[in-house]
Design a protein around this motif. Structure first.
Motif, PDB file in Angstrom:
ATOM      1  N   ARG A 239       0.808  -1.227   0.000  1.00 49.93           N
ATOM      2  CA  ARG A 239       0.000   0.000   0.000  1.00 49.93           C
ATOM      3  C   ARG A 239       0.839   1.274   0.000  1.00 49.93           C
ATOM      4  N   GLY A 240       2.145   1.130  -0.030  1.00 49.46           N
ATOM      5  CA  GLY A 240       3.003   2.313  -0.053  1.00 49.46           C
ATOM      6  C   GLY A 240       3.014   3.073   1.258  1.00 49.46           C
ATOM      7  N   SER A 244      10.540   7.828   5.460  1.00 48.09           N
ATOM      8  CA  SER A 244      11.825   8.208   4.865  1.00 48.09           C
ATOM      9  C   SER A 244      12.744   6.994   4.797  1.00 48.09           C
ATOM     10  N   GLY A 245      13.497   6.924   3.695  1.00 49.22           N
ATOM     11  CA  GLY A 245      14.412   5.805   3.501  1.00 49.22           C
ATOM     12  C   GLY A 245      13.725   4.506   3.156  1.00 49.22           C
ATOM     13  N   GLY A 246      12.429   4.584   2.815  1.00 48.63           N
ATOM     14  CA  GLY A 246      11.695   3.381   2.445  1.00 48.63           C
ATOM     15  C   GLY A 246      11.339   2.486   3.613  1.00 48.63           C
ATOM     16  N   ARG A 247      11.449   3.037   4.836  1.00 48.18           N
ATOM     17  CA  ARG A 247      11.109   2.237   6.011  1.00 48.18           C
ATOM     18  C   ARG A 247       9.597   2.162   6.205  1.00 48.18           C
ATOM     19  N   GLU A 255      -3.463   2.427  10.404  1.00 49.33           N
ATOM     20  CA  GLU A 255      -4.610   3.292  10.134  1.00 49.33           C
ATOM     21  C   GLU A 255      -5.349   2.836   8.880  1.00 49.33           C
ATOM     22  N   LEU A 256      -4.615   2.474   7.843  1.00 53.61           N
ATOM     23  CA  LEU A 256      -5.234   1.983   6.607  1.00 53.61           C
ATOM     24  C   LEU A 256      -5.999   0.680   6.855  1.00 53.61           C
ATOM     25  N   LEU A 257      -5.406  -0.225   7.645  1.00 57.15           N
ATOM     26  CA  LEU A 257      -6.043  -1.506   7.939  1.00 57.15           C
ATOM     27  C   LEU A 257      -7.344  -1.295   8.705  1.00 57.15           C
ATOM     28  N   ILE A 258      -7.318  -0.429   9.701  1.00 60.05           N
ATOM     29  CA  ILE A 258      -8.515  -0.156  10.512  1.00 60.05           C
ATOM     30  C   ILE A 258      -9.606   0.480   9.661  1.00 60.05           C
ATOM     31  N   ASN A 259      -9.235   1.412   8.796  1.00 58.47           N
ATOM     32  CA  ASN A 259     -10.220   2.057   7.917  1.00 58.47           C
ATOM     33  C   ASN A 259     -10.825   1.060   6.935  1.00 58.47           C
TER      34      ASN A 259
END
Length: 317
Positions: A239-240, A244-247, A255-259
């Motif tokens: 999901r991107g 920073s640094g691709g971490r 938050e995305l999972l809960i939504n």
């Protein structure tokens, strides 16, 4: 997860409920079909006494239908209780509630007297949406957040049904930690009163155990990680949700999972079953007993130390 969220208007609403209950013939308690146990206010059962009650399982389109059927059978074992599973996308089914009210009070129906009902439920469970559909007009304010209704209001639904609306009421402390997580995950608790990372880990762990195929489908994963952390890292890459640094940004992916859970994007999911509850209640009872014993032990130790200090010989110099 310990939840303690009891705004002042909720305390006031509880007092108002007690004042008008003698005039009420029947209670309508709105529960979240995904969490019927956790969204059931234990104070309501004590307040209603032996009054008949309809437990409305709202948002049933978001819940697992097989689990909802199990809950309906379980809840209707209690004397004087009937259930109705509804969704806002089927207003016709919501209106069956009026007919059910009359069936539960046939003597009142035969006398042509109005049936006084009270609708209760925790915040953000779909109570206001139900009222507006029953009334056929916008009466109750709705919102995708808890604690929108702030005061009681009386509504004539026609067909001899008078409805008293009350603010959503939580209880001072949610004793079952897992119930606290479920309430937060489904949006009954304001987001400002929860930690997304904490709730996200709980949701991920539960879904890995009970709905792994839905996670695979949603995040397009051939194989799921063995732990909730491994899964969240996989999902974040998909999901991107990166910093920073691709971490991996754990807060963002949680938050995305809960939504996704709240909106139903993940699929039909129930977060608890009747079979889970007995074990959880036993765990809570044991934990409360341990805390009570610890408190008692501390008091006894304190008294013993005081007694020893008082009985010690005094220096008479």
């Amino acid at each position: 997860m310990a939840i303690q969220w009891y705004p002042g208007h909720m305390h006031k609403a509880r007092k108002q409920m007690l004042e008008v209950l003698p005039q009420v013939d029947l209670l309508i308690e709105v529960l979240d079909a995904r969490i019927p146990y956790s969204s059931e206010n234990p104070a309501i059962a004590k307040l209603r006494g032996d009054k008949p009650c309809i437990k409305v399982l709202s948002k049933s389109d978001l819940a697992d239908p097989e689990v909802t059927a199990l809950w309906q059978d379980y809840l209707e074992r209690e004397k004087g209780v009937k259930t109705l599973a509804i969704t806002s996308t089927e207003p016709g089914k919501m209106k069956q509630l009026i007919e059910l009210c009359r069936k539960m009070l046939p003597a009142r129906d035969a006398s042509f007297k109005s049936i006084n009902t009270m609708i209760v439920g925790i915040p953000n469970v779909g109570k206001s949406t139900l009222i507006n559909i029953l009334a056929g007009r916008t009466i109750a304010k709705t919102g995708n957040e808890p604690a929108v209704t702030k005061a009681q209001q009386k509504i004539n639904l026609g067909s001899g049904i008078v409805l008293l609306d009350t603010p959503g009421i939580l209880w001072p402390k949610v004793e079952n930690p897992k119930s606290g997580y479920r309430l937060a995950a489904t949006g009954a608790i304001k987001d400002t009163a929860m930690e997304y990372d904490d709730v996200g880990f709980f949701v991920a762990e539960y879904l890995l155990q009970h709905y792994p195929e839905l996670l695979q489908q949603r995040f397009q994963l051939e194989q799921l990680g063995a732990t909730e952390l491994e899964f969240l890292e996989q999902a974040a890459l998909r999901r991107g949700a990166l910093g920073s640094g691709g971490r991996v940004n754990l807060h963002k992916i949680c938050e995305l999972l809960i939504n996704d859970l709240r909106s139903g994007t993940l699929g039909n999911i129930s977060l608890e079953t009747p079979g889970m509850i007995a074990g959880e209640e036993l765990e809570v009872a044991q934990l409360q007993a341990e805390k009570a014993n610890q408190k008692k032990s501390r008091k006894q130790n304190f008294k013993a130390r005081n007694s020893a200090a008082n009985s010690a010989p005094k220096d008479k110099r």
